[in-house]
Scaffold this active site. Structure first.
Site, PDB file in Angstrom:
ATOM      1  N   PHE A  67       7.469 -35.684  -0.743  1.00 66.04           N
ATOM      2  CA  PHE A  67       8.776 -35.094  -0.424  1.00 66.04           C
ATOM      3  C   PHE A  67       9.859 -35.937  -1.074  1.00 66.04           C
ATOM      4  N   GLU A 113      13.344 -41.979   7.162  1.00 65.68           N
ATOM      5  CA  GLU A 113      13.666 -40.821   8.020  1.00 65.68           C
ATOM      6  C   GLU A 113      14.985 -41.021   8.741  1.00 65.68           C
ATOM      7  N   ARG A 165      -6.979 -66.250  26.801  1.00 69.00           N
ATOM      8  CA  ARG A 165      -6.566 -67.538  26.254  1.00 69.00           C
ATOM      9  C   ARG A 165      -6.051 -68.462  27.376  1.00 69.00           C
ATOM     10  N   CYS A 199      13.368 -30.326   7.794  1.00 68.43           N
ATOM     11  CA  CYS A 199      12.031 -30.956   7.684  1.00 68.43           C
ATOM     12  C   CYS A 199      12.061 -32.329   8.347  1.00 68.43           C
ATOM     13  N   LEU A 200      13.181 -33.035   8.141  1.00 65.34           N
ATOM     14  CA  LEU A 200      13.280 -34.380   8.725  1.00 65.34           C
ATOM     15  C   LEU A 200      13.250 -34.313  10.248  1.00 65.34           C
ATOM     16  N   ARG A 244      10.824 -36.683  12.099  1.00 62.26           N
ATOM     17  CA  ARG A 244      11.385 -37.700  13.007  1.00 62.26           C
ATOM     18  C   ARG A 244      10.817 -37.531  14.413  1.00 62.26           C
ATOM     19  N   TRP A 283      11.579 -44.303  -3.548  1.00 60.83           N
ATOM     20  CA  TRP A 283      10.953 -44.573  -2.249  1.00 60.83           C
ATOM     21  C   TRP A 283      10.169 -43.373  -1.737  1.00 60.83           C
TER      22      TRP A 283
HETATM   23  P1  TGC Z   1      25.988 -32.505   7.808  1.00 60.34           P
HETATM   24  O1  TGC Z   1      27.260 -31.839   7.351  1.00 60.34           O
HETATM   25  O2  TGC Z   1      25.981 -33.188   9.127  1.00 60.34           O
HETATM   26  O3  TGC Z   1      24.821 -31.420   7.831  1.00 60.34           O
HETATM   27  C1  TGC Z   1      24.557 -30.563   6.730  1.00 60.34           C
HETATM   28  C2  TGC Z   1      23.881 -29.307   7.274  1.00 60.34           C
HETATM   29  O4  TGC Z   1      22.620 -29.665   7.836  1.00 60.34           O
HETATM   30  C3  TGC Z   1      22.581 -29.303   9.245  1.00 60.34           C
HETATM   31  N1  TGC Z   1      21.818 -30.387   9.915  1.00 60.34           N
HETATM   32  C4  TGC Z   1      20.551 -30.254  10.277  1.00 60.34           C
HETATM   33  N2  TGC Z   1      19.725 -29.209  10.228  1.00 60.34           N
HETATM   34  C5  TGC Z   1      18.472 -29.396  10.679  1.00 60.34           C
HETATM   35  N3  TGC Z   1      18.029 -30.572  11.179  1.00 60.34           N
HETATM   36  C6  TGC Z   1      18.836 -31.651  11.229  1.00 60.34           C
HETATM   37  N4  TGC Z   1      18.368 -32.826  11.671  1.00 60.34           N
HETATM   38  C7  TGC Z   1      20.169 -31.518  10.782  1.00 60.34           C
HETATM   39  N5  TGC Z   1      21.225 -32.364  10.688  1.00 60.34           N
HETATM   40  C8  TGC Z   1      22.240 -31.651  10.150  1.00 60.34           C
HETATM   41  C9  TGC Z   1      24.018 -29.226   9.662  1.00 60.34           C
HETATM   42  O5  TGC Z   1      24.168 -28.383  10.777  1.00 60.34           O
HETATM   43  C10 TGC Z   1      24.648 -28.644   8.413  1.00 60.34           C
HETATM   44  O6  TGC Z   1      24.318 -27.263   8.376  1.00 60.34           O
HETATM   45  P2  TGC Z   1      25.334 -26.180   7.690  1.00 60.34           P
HETATM   46  O7  TGC Z   1      24.707 -24.857   8.003  1.00 60.34           O
HETATM   47  O8  TGC Z   1      26.660 -26.395   8.338  1.00 60.34           O
HETATM   48  O9  TGC Z   1      25.346 -26.497   6.230  1.00 60.34           O
HETATM   49  O10 TGC Z   1      25.521 -33.454   6.621  1.00 60.34           O
HETATM   50  P3  TGC Z   1      26.067 -34.861   6.126  1.00 60.34           P
HETATM   51  O11 TGC Z   1      26.089 -34.836   4.643  1.00 60.34           O
HETATM   52  O12 TGC Z   1      27.338 -35.230   6.866  1.00 60.34           O
HETATM   53  O13 TGC Z   1      24.878 -35.863   6.520  1.00 60.34           O
HETATM   54  C11 TGC Z   1      24.552 -36.124   7.801  1.00 60.34           C
HETATM   55  C12 TGC Z   1      23.506 -37.276   7.912  1.00 60.34           C
HETATM   56  C13 TGC Z   1      24.093 -38.585   7.433  1.00 60.34           C
HETATM   57  C14 TGC Z   1      23.173 -37.393   9.366  1.00 60.34           C
HETATM   58  C15 TGC Z   1      22.259 -36.927   7.102  1.00 60.34           C
HETATM   59  O14 TGC Z   1      22.499 -36.837   5.769  1.00 60.34           O
HETATM   60  C16 TGC Z   1      21.116 -37.872   7.362  1.00 60.34           C
HETATM   61  O15 TGC Z   1      20.334 -37.634   8.271  1.00 60.34           O
HETATM   62  N6  TGC Z   1      20.928 -38.987   6.552  1.00 60.34           N
HETATM   63  C17 TGC Z   1      19.743 -39.807   6.620  1.00 60.34           C
HETATM   64  C18 TGC Z   1      18.872 -39.514   5.408  1.00 60.34           C
HETATM   65  C19 TGC Z   1      17.411 -39.496   5.746  1.00 60.34           C
HETATM   66  O16 TGC Z   1      17.003 -39.406   6.880  1.00 60.34           O
HETATM   67  N7  TGC Z   1      16.589 -39.524   4.705  1.00 60.34           N
HETATM   68  C20 TGC Z   1      15.193 -39.442   4.889  1.00 60.34           C
HETATM   69  C21 TGC Z   1      14.482 -39.250   3.563  1.00 60.34           C
HETATM   70  S1  TGC Z   1      12.812 -38.693   3.754  1.00 60.34           S
HETATM   71  C22 TGC Z   1      11.964 -40.006   4.335  1.00 60.34           C
HETATM   72  O17 TGC Z   1      12.477 -41.037   4.639  1.00 60.34           O
HETATM   73  C23 TGC Z   1      10.516 -39.792   4.495  1.00 60.34           C
HETATM   74  S2  TGC Z   1       9.620 -41.152   5.003  1.00 60.34           S
HETATM   75  C24 TGC Z   1       8.194 -40.353   5.317  1.00 60.34           C
HETATM   76  C25 TGC Z   1       7.068 -41.182   5.781  1.00 60.34           C
HETATM   77  O18 TGC Z   1       6.495 -41.964   4.966  1.00 60.34           O
HETATM   78  O19 TGC Z   1       6.642 -41.003   6.966  1.00 60.34           O
HETATM   79  P1  FAD Z   2      21.210 -47.205   2.377  1.00 59.47           P
HETATM   80  O1  FAD Z   2      21.569 -45.785   2.628  1.00 59.47           O
HETATM   81  O2  FAD Z   2      21.759 -47.857   1.168  1.00 59.47           O
HETATM   82  O3  FAD Z   2      21.594 -48.042   3.668  1.00 59.47           O
HETATM   83  C1  FAD Z   2      21.669 -49.469   3.663  1.00 59.47           C
HETATM   84  C2  FAD Z   2      22.247 -49.922   5.001  1.00 59.47           C
HETATM   85  O4  FAD Z   2      23.557 -49.376   5.160  1.00 59.47           O
HETATM   86  C3  FAD Z   2      21.430 -49.398   6.195  1.00 59.47           C
HETATM   87  O5  FAD Z   2      21.408 -50.395   7.192  1.00 59.47           O
HETATM   88  C4  FAD Z   2      22.243 -48.208   6.689  1.00 59.47           C
HETATM   89  O6  FAD Z   2      22.062 -47.978   8.092  1.00 59.47           O
HETATM   90  C5  FAD Z   2      23.661 -48.682   6.394  1.00 59.47           C
HETATM   91  N1  FAD Z   2      24.587 -47.543   6.246  1.00 59.47           N
HETATM   92  C6  FAD Z   2      24.564 -46.549   5.319  1.00 59.47           C
HETATM   93  N2  FAD Z   2      25.548 -45.679   5.546  1.00 59.47           N
HETATM   94  C7  FAD Z   2      26.210 -46.102   6.650  1.00 59.47           C
HETATM   95  C8  FAD Z   2      27.319 -45.618   7.402  1.00 59.47           C
HETATM   96  N3  FAD Z   2      27.954 -44.472   7.083  1.00 59.47           N
HETATM   97  N4  FAD Z   2      27.743 -46.334   8.462  1.00 59.47           N
HETATM   98  C9  FAD Z   2      27.105 -47.471   8.823  1.00 59.47           C
HETATM   99  N5  FAD Z   2      26.048 -47.989   8.161  1.00 59.47           N
HETATM  100  C10 FAD Z   2      25.597 -47.294   7.090  1.00 59.47           C
HETATM  101  N6  FAD Z   2      12.638 -40.961   1.118  1.00 59.47           N
HETATM  102  C11 FAD Z   2      12.191 -39.732   0.723  1.00 59.47           C
HETATM  103  O7  FAD Z   2      12.978 -38.873   0.311  1.00 59.47           O
HETATM  104  N7  FAD Z   2      10.866 -39.427   0.782  1.00 59.47           N
HETATM  105  C12 FAD Z   2       9.928 -40.306   1.206  1.00 59.47           C
HETATM  106  O8  FAD Z   2       8.741 -39.980   1.261  1.00 59.47           O
HETATM  107  C13 FAD Z   2      10.359 -41.615   1.592  1.00 59.47           C
HETATM  108  N8  FAD Z   2       9.445 -42.554   1.960  1.00 59.47           N
HETATM  109  C14 FAD Z   2       9.857 -43.839   2.180  1.00 59.47           C
HETATM  110  C15 FAD Z   2       8.906 -44.838   2.354  1.00 59.47           C
HETATM  111  C16 FAD Z   2       9.321 -46.164   2.525  1.00 59.47           C
HETATM  112  C17 FAD Z   2       8.289 -47.228   2.681  1.00 59.47           C
HETATM  113  C18 FAD Z   2      10.696 -46.477   2.574  1.00 59.47           C
HETATM  114  C19 FAD Z   2      11.156 -47.885   2.792  1.00 59.47           C
HETATM  115  C20 FAD Z   2      11.639 -45.489   2.391  1.00 59.47           C
HETATM  116  C21 FAD Z   2      11.234 -44.154   2.173  1.00 59.47           C
HETATM  117  N9  FAD Z   2      12.168 -43.159   1.909  1.00 59.47           N
HETATM  118  C22 FAD Z   2      11.751 -41.900   1.533  1.00 59.47           C
HETATM  119  C23 FAD Z   2      13.586 -43.486   1.783  1.00 59.47           C
HETATM  120  C24 FAD Z   2      14.293 -43.688   3.115  1.00 59.47           C
HETATM  121  O9  FAD Z   2      14.519 -42.504   3.773  1.00 59.47           O
HETATM  122  C25 FAD Z   2      15.606 -44.438   2.821  1.00 59.47           C
HETATM  123  O10 FAD Z   2      15.240 -45.767   2.493  1.00 59.47           O
HETATM  124  C26 FAD Z   2      16.570 -44.415   3.983  1.00 59.47           C
HETATM  125  O11 FAD Z   2      17.037 -43.094   4.211  1.00 59.47           O
HETATM  126  C27 FAD Z   2      17.766 -45.362   3.766  1.00 59.47           C
HETATM  127  O12 FAD Z   2      18.307 -45.213   2.499  1.00 59.47           O
HETATM  128  P2  FAD Z   2      18.564 -46.524   1.591  1.00 59.47           P
HETATM  129  O13 FAD Z   2      17.300 -47.311   1.554  1.00 59.47           O
HETATM  130  O14 FAD Z   2      19.124 -46.060   0.305  1.00 59.47           O
HETATM  131  O15 FAD Z   2      19.616 -47.370   2.396  1.00 59.47           O
END
Ligand code: TGC
Ligand code: FAD
Length: 400
Positions: A144, A379, A284, A254-255, A259, A177
């Site tokens: 993803f 996530e 121990r 999806c997240l 999550r 990542w």
């Molecule tokens: P925002 O304006 O708040 O939202 C945009 C649109 O999305 C809707 N929405 C959601 N829908 C479904 N589920 C959710 N959890 C949702 N959260 C928001 C929202 O209603 C809106 O819809 P619409 O119809 O109005 O367009 O968006 P924003 O740009 O202000 O961002 C919000 C924020 C910061 C919370 C979001 O971008 C965020 O969650 N950032 C964190 C990024 C993250 O989690 N990345 C993960 C990458 S994948 C990964 O890490 C996989 S690891 C996998 C593994 O190895 O297990």
């Molecule tokens: P940044 O966004 O640069 O954040 C750095 C620091 O700043 C964090 O402490 C954060 O909390 C803080 N910060 C950022 N914005 C704010 C704010 N507005 N206010 C206060 N603090 C803030 N991604 C995928 O798409 N697919 C995957 O399969 C996937 N797998 C992963 C596997 C591993 C092992 C790891 C480490 C990461 C993976 N990720 C994946 C990416 C992961 O989702 C990101 O690392 C995560 O979302 C954080 O992004 P970043 O590392 O760029 O940190």
């Protein structure tokens, strides 16, 4: 990948802890799923995981086994390659996998919630039929791609893009990542179209201009493979675009699913650390007494089981809401954040109880602790989830 499997002769003595009799809230299917996954983890994961983590190698041979125990998309309908179970069963399966290792749970989370789920939820019927059975059976591995080098917490800033070119799109950009990317057959990639709208597109291994180099040097999730996705003028057929979603809500949906699974999964890692610390404290001796006889050790263990119990109740309640389709993204954020943080704290306390032995691979503690440093970041980071809760309760958006 490495197939030279070195098995440990150690026995996995893990015992489940259910202080508040939460089992009474589960049904027979939940218990059966739990027992079979627990047994699989004991047989297939525990004997090899330390060796794989040491070598920073991914046990890719486990993909097939994960498919067989129903770990890919447990709550996706069976006709689409999933397990056809409810959300609590999905959570319990993630808990048992992460009890073994967060990287093994990651393999399942990504495949089920981040690859099968978007194809099931946003894909065409043709896409569902083409990809889901192969993903569900472990014949195909998926990944993803949302995060980019310059856009992690803020995915809406992504620059990866698709441009219309007849019956194809031309894809450019890069992702960072990405769990499983170096071994994946397909990638669900999120990219902006020419109107700046975020779209999902399925990219297949072997497409010209597509590569997925591995990221080396991780001290966390060492048994999970992580890489980049690089797209240089990749021609992707229009038939690979996910037709039924546009905007950030696509990947965020999806997240939410993944999550939710992590909120349960982290409890597994915490339980394993607690279980090991409890047993160690009963065996121990120092100063002529078992460690468990000292009040300070009892305080640590009592606080651990209290926090685990609270997390179990949070996850169970979230599961009942999810089963009714009522779990909100903000509720999921609260559970992911609380439970992962709880697990890290418990890993640190369990490490203390094991003394010097706690830093060795004789016990699972350091591996869990290091893994959880990724789990608390991916996530959505700990602080991002706090801000999601903050926004939900105040109505004010503190991002940006
Ligand atoms: P925002 O304006 O708040 O939202 C945009 C649109 O999305 C809707 N929405 C959601 N829908 C479904 N589920 C959710 N959890 C949702 N959260 C928001 C929202 O209603 C809106 O819809 P619409 O119809 O109005 O367009 O968006 P924003 O740009 O202000 O961002 C919000 C924020 C910061 C919370 C979001 O971008 C965020 O969650 N950032 C964190 C990024 C993250 O989690 N990345 C993960 C990458 S994948 C990964 O890490 C996989 S690891 C996998 C593994 O190895 O297990
Ligand atoms: P940044 O966004 O640069 O954040 C750095 C620091 O700043 C964090 O402490 C954060 O909390 C803080 N910060 C950022 N914005 C704010 C704010 N507005 N206010 C206060 N603090 C803030 N991604 C995928 O798409 N697919 C995957 O399969 C996937 N797998 C992963 C596997 C591993 C092992 C790891 C480490 C990461 C993976 N990720 C994946 C990416 C992961 O989702 C990101 O690392 C995560 O979302 C954080 O992004 P970043 O590392 O760029 O940190």
């Amino acid at each position: 990948m490495n197939t030279d499997i070195k098995k440990s002769s150690k026995t996995d003595n893990y015992v489940y802890h259910d202080y508040y009799c939460i089992d009474e809230l589960l049904n027979e299917d939940h218990i059966l799923a739990r027992e079979s996954v627990r047994e699989w983890v004991k047989q297939e994961v525990s004997p090899i995981i330390e060796d794989y983590a040491n070598r920073a190698a991914c046990p890719t041979h486990l993909f097939k086994g994960l498919a067989e125990i129903g770990a890919f998309g447990p709550s996706i309908p069976a006709e689409y390659g999933g397990g056809g179970m409810d959300e609590i069963a999905y959570g319990i399966i993630m808990q048992e996998l992460e009890r073994g290792d967060s990287g093994i749970r990651s393999m399942a989370s990504v495949q089920g919630s981040l690859v099968m789920y978007p194809i099931y939820k946003y894909g065409s019927e043709d896409q569902r039929r083409k990809y889901l059975p192969k993903l569900g059976s472990g014949e195909f591995i998926g990944c993803f791609g949302l995060t980019e080098p310059d856009h992690g917490s803020n995915p809406s800033g992504m620059v990866t893009n698709i441009k219309d070119d007849g019956d194809s799109y031309i894809l450019n950009g890069s992702k960072m990542w990405i769990t499983n990317s170096p071994v994946a057959d397909i990638a669900v990639v999120w990219a902006k179209d020419e109107d700046g709208k975020i779209r999902g597109i399925i990219v297949e291994k072997g497409m010209k201009g597509f590569s997925a180099p591995e990221i080396h040097g991780k001290w966390s999730l060492r048994a999970s493979v992580t890489g980049e996705l690089v797209f240089e003028d990749v021609r992707v057929p229009k038939a690979n675009l996910l037709p039924n979603v546009s905007g950030l809500k696509g990947p965020l949906g999806c997240l939410s699913k993944a999550r939710y699974g992590i909120a349960w999964g982290a409890i597994g890692a915490a339980l394993d650390c607690y279980d090991s610390a409890l047993r160690y404290s009963q065996e121990r001796e120092q100063f002529g007494k078992k460690l468990g006889q000292f009040q300070l050790t009892q305080k640590k263990l009592a606080e651990m089981i209290t926090e685990i119990t609270k997390a179990q109740l949070l996850a169970w309640r979230l599961g009942t809401l999810a089963n009714k389709g009522q779990a909100t993204p903000a509720q999921i954020s609260m559970a992911k954040r609380n439970n992962v943080n709880m697990a890290i704290e418990i890993a640190r306390e369990a490490r203390q109880i094991h003394g010097g032995m706690g830093i060795t691979g004789e016990y699972p503690i350091m591996r869990h602790m290091m893994n959880l440093e990724s789990v608390i970041t991916y996530e959505g980071t700990h602080d991002i989830h706090l801000l999601i809760t903050g926004m939900d309760v105040t109505g004010f958006n503190a991002f940006g």
